[in-house]
Design an enzyme around this catalytic site. Structure first.
Site, PDB file in Angstrom:
ATOM      1  CD  GLU A  92       2.683   2.747  -2.292  1.00  0.00           C
ATOM      2  OE1 GLU A  92       2.257   1.872  -1.520  1.00  0.00           O
ATOM      3  OE2 GLU A  92       2.293   3.934  -2.272  1.00  0.00           O
ATOM      4  CD  GLU A 151       5.570   4.978   1.969  1.00  0.00           C
ATOM      5  OE1 GLU A 151       4.977   5.146   0.904  1.00  0.00           O
ATOM      6  OE2 GLU A 151       6.673   4.374   2.065  1.00  0.00           O
TER       7      GLU A 151
END
Length: 262
Positions: free
Chosen positions: A114, A134
């Protein structure tokens, strides 16, 4: 700048180098690191002596996401606070007026990827790997991974990455445009610094204008972007540096034509 627990900041030739220093944890991000990254990037945004920023990691990891040991021990309230602080951290990078170059030296996973998605230019070595795993924890990214991955990779590529949790060699992201170059390990930081110094040597107002305009082009209205582009170009053209460089170029061109005609 003050001394930090989880990273270092060095400055040379108008380039700031931010290095994550939790190598024993593959530079996994805990609350202290998150706070320090935010502080550093917010401070650099106001530093007129810095024209570009390089961010990298020590050891085998660029940043292996959040520190899961700390993550697992959080209360629901602490978790919400961590996520809100993360939003501010990523914004400090993505919205920084200075171009940010990621030198990806190893794993950039979860929050680490990210962070890469927030950068303006990405250089990686041949062993670097990126991913948003995730889903393997039954979760989804919370630091902009779903939104920025679509903007930079396209929806279908992002879906494949997000829904499988795949960890992918950085070389596979060159064709998508997310990764600009793959270089040998010993060339990673020198190449990132070479680009950063080249950019930092240009007029700050022009570089900052380019960053703002290309960011707008990704998510904004085209007509608004074109108007912003014209306004910024007009300001630069009327400025001292723009006037000087345009005149110098015109003078060189005239001299070449005279020489060719003689």
């Amino acid at each position: 700048m003050r001394a930090y627990q989880t990273l270092t900041v060095e400055t040379s030739s108008r380039v700031a180098i931010v290095t994550f220093r939790r190598a024993d944890q593959l530079n996994a991000m805990n609350r202290v690191m998150q706070s320090e990254i935010t502080e550093v990037f917010e401070a650099l945004s106001d530093d007129s002596g810095v024209g570009a920023i390089v961010v990298t990691g020590e050891g085998r990891g660029f940043m292996a996401g959040a520190d899961i040991k700390e993550y697992a021990a959080q209360t629901a309230s602490e978790f919400d606070t961590f996520q809100a602080a993360g939003t501010r951290m990523y914004a400090a990078i993505e919205n920084n007026p200075k171009p940010v170059i990621a030198a990806v030296n190893g794993f950039a996973l979860g929050g680490g990827m990210e962070l890469v998605l927030c950068c303006d230019i990405v250089i990686a070595n041949q062993f670097a790997k990126l991913g948003l795993p995730e889903i393997k924890l039954g979760l989804i990214p919370g630091g902009g991974g779903t939104q920025r991955s679509v903007a930079k990779l396209g929806r279908n590529r992002a879906n494949l990455l997000l829904m499988t949790g795949a960890i992918v060699p950085a070389s596979e992201f060159v064709a998508t445009g997310l990764v600009n170059e793959i270089v040998d390990v010993d060339r990673l930081l020198p190449r990132a610094l070479e680009l950063a110094e080249m950019i930092a040597a240009e007029p700050a107002a022009a570089i900052e204008g380019l960053k703002m305009l290309t960011a707008h082009a990704v998510s904004g209205n085209l007509a608004d972007g074109l108007a912003m582009e014209r306004d910024r170009l007009g300001d630069l053209y009327r400025g001292e540096i723009g006037q000087q460089r345009v005149k110098e170029f015109a003078d060189r061109s005239t001299a070449r034509l005279k020489k060719a005609g003689s």
